[in-house]
Design an enzyme around this catalytic site. Structure first.
Site, PDB file in Angstrom:
ATOM      1  CG  HIS A 191      -1.696   1.274   1.411  1.00 45.35           C
ATOM      2  ND1 HIS A 191      -3.037   1.401   1.087  1.00 45.35           N
ATOM      3  CD2 HIS A 191      -1.313   2.501   1.869  1.00 45.35           C
ATOM      4  CE1 HIS A 191      -3.431   2.633   1.323  1.00 45.35           C
ATOM      5  NE2 HIS A 191      -2.408   3.329   1.816  1.00 45.35           N
ATOM      6  CD  GLU A 192       1.852   3.561   3.768  1.00 46.99           C
ATOM      7  OE1 GLU A 192       2.099   4.657   3.227  1.00 46.99           O
ATOM      8  OE2 GLU A 192       0.819   3.369   4.435  1.00 46.99           O
ATOM      9  CG  HIS A 195       0.444   6.272  -0.833  1.00 47.61           C
ATOM     10  ND1 HIS A 195      -0.717   6.830  -1.317  1.00 47.61           N
ATOM     11  CD2 HIS A 195       0.112   5.707   0.361  1.00 47.61           C
ATOM     12  CE1 HIS A 195      -1.706   6.609  -0.452  1.00 47.61           C
ATOM     13  NE2 HIS A 195      -1.228   5.926   0.563  1.00 47.61           N
ATOM     14  CD  GLU A 220      -4.525   6.905   1.491  1.00 51.57           C
ATOM     15  OE1 GLU A 220      -4.294   5.700   1.710  1.00 51.57           O
ATOM     16  OE2 GLU A 220      -3.727   7.819   1.785  1.00 51.57           O
TER      17      GLU A 220
END
Ligand SMILES: [Zn+2]
Length: 345
Positions: A191-192, A195, A220
């Site tokens: 997820h990070e 970004h 997100e």
């Protein structure tokens, strides 16, 4: 071409005890993984920054260390780039053996994400994150700096984005079951990392083009959807729940992503009631989950999609659409920029 042929180190052997990218967290078990590095995405291997060969958790794509000390990396456990360190879930994440295991897993996932994204379009020309850009295009000097047990990131994982410093901080989660390290939940890491991909590709590498609320919400959602994609292993696409481990079995999102509208009823109209960026992201990620599932239902599933982007299977097509479309959208994408004149309804 001369530069490339000089830099490539043939037959690099790399071995890691880590959580394979398709596993969600350490409850599914570590494995000893041999040569996960992709020779096209990372021709130098994962332990050479273009100038120096290393024997620790640093290389051209990522530098992984403890807290604020960028020299506090994990060094190979045996000669030949062997990172065979075990993790003990019954002792604190801050003891050395667990710090080593967390750094190694984080290094493995960050590099794997680099290699997957590269194959689907997040290349040097598209402003990806590498210390040295081997083909000489894009901008170098921006490998991901990733911190485990970051004292500033308790109960959180963050990836603040700027053009020249891609940092990724993973703290200890102190929820229902303390001592859970965010670096040992792969979907938190992917997820990070995503970004970085979405901020890097939108608006031509400025790192400043997903900053209004709706754009942040899309960001997100893409990050959840990428974690969802990496952990699917077969057709049909399964329901996906983000962040179960770090918070002691309580997902950090409100609902699983699902094609079943009883499990997840979120639709675009849900945004009439939700405005926080992660809430917006949940709506977008559920839409993307459904698109992914529909493509796989229609065109099948490739088990080699993480390393081979050439197929026509649904999961391959989905990730091409996901990553390539980022480069086409305007800076600060929102409803108006996609459908001018329709307004933000
Ligand atoms: Zn996020």
């Amino acid at each position: 071409m001369w530069l490339l042929s000089c830099l490539i180190t043939p037959n690099i052997l790399e071995q890691y005890r880590a959580l394979p990218i398709f596993k969600q967290d350490l409850t599914e078990g570590f494995e000893f993984i041999e040569n996960p590095q992709d020779p096209i995405s990372s021709p130098l291997g994962w332990h050479n920054d273009g100038t120096t060969a290393t024997n620790d958790t640093s290389g051209n794509n990522a530098l992984v260390y403890v807290d604020q000390d960028t020299t506090d990396t994990t060094v190979q456990s045996a000669p030949g780039l062997v990172f065979n360190n075990t993790q003990d879930p019954d002792v604190s994440p801050s003891v050395k053996m667990n710090l080593d295991a967390a750094r190694i897993n984080l290094f493995y996932i960050l590099n794997t994400m680099h290699d997957i994204a590269y194959k689907y379009g997040f290349t040097e020309a598209a402003f990806n994150f590498q210390q040295t850009n081997i083909d000489g295009v894009g901008l170098g000097g921006d490998r991901v700096l990733a911190s485990v047990q970051n004292s500033l990131g308790i109960d959180n994982a963050i990836m603040p984005i700027s053009r020249h410093r891609q940092s990724c901080d993973f703290g200890e989660f102190l929820g229902k079951f303390p001592m859970r390290d965010g670096a040992l939940e792969n979907d938190i890491v992917s997820h990070e990392t995503t970004h970085g991909i979405t901020n890097g590709m939108t608006g031509g590498g400025t790192g400043r083009c997903l900053q209004i609320v709706e754009s942040q919400g899309l960001g997100e959602g893409w990050s959840d959807a990428m974690a969802d994609w990496t952990e699917q292993v077969a057709a049909p696409i399964s329901d996906f729940t983000l962040g179960c481990y770090v918070d002691g079995g309580v997902p950090i999102r409100s609902k699983p992503y699902s094609t079943n509208s009883t499990v997840n009823p979120y639709t675009y109209s849900t945004l009439l009631e939700l405005g926080e960026v992660h809430d917006i992201g949940e709506v977008w990620a559920n839409m993307l989950h459904n698109v992914h599932a529909a493509l796989v239902a229609a065109h099948g599933f490739s088990k080699t999609a993480r390393t081979d982007p050439s197929g026509s299977e649904g999961n391959v097509v989905f990730l091409h659409l996901f990553i390539e479309a980022l480069a086409f959208q305007p800076c600060q994408p929102d409803c108006d920029s996609v459908s001018p004149g329709l307004g933000n309804t």
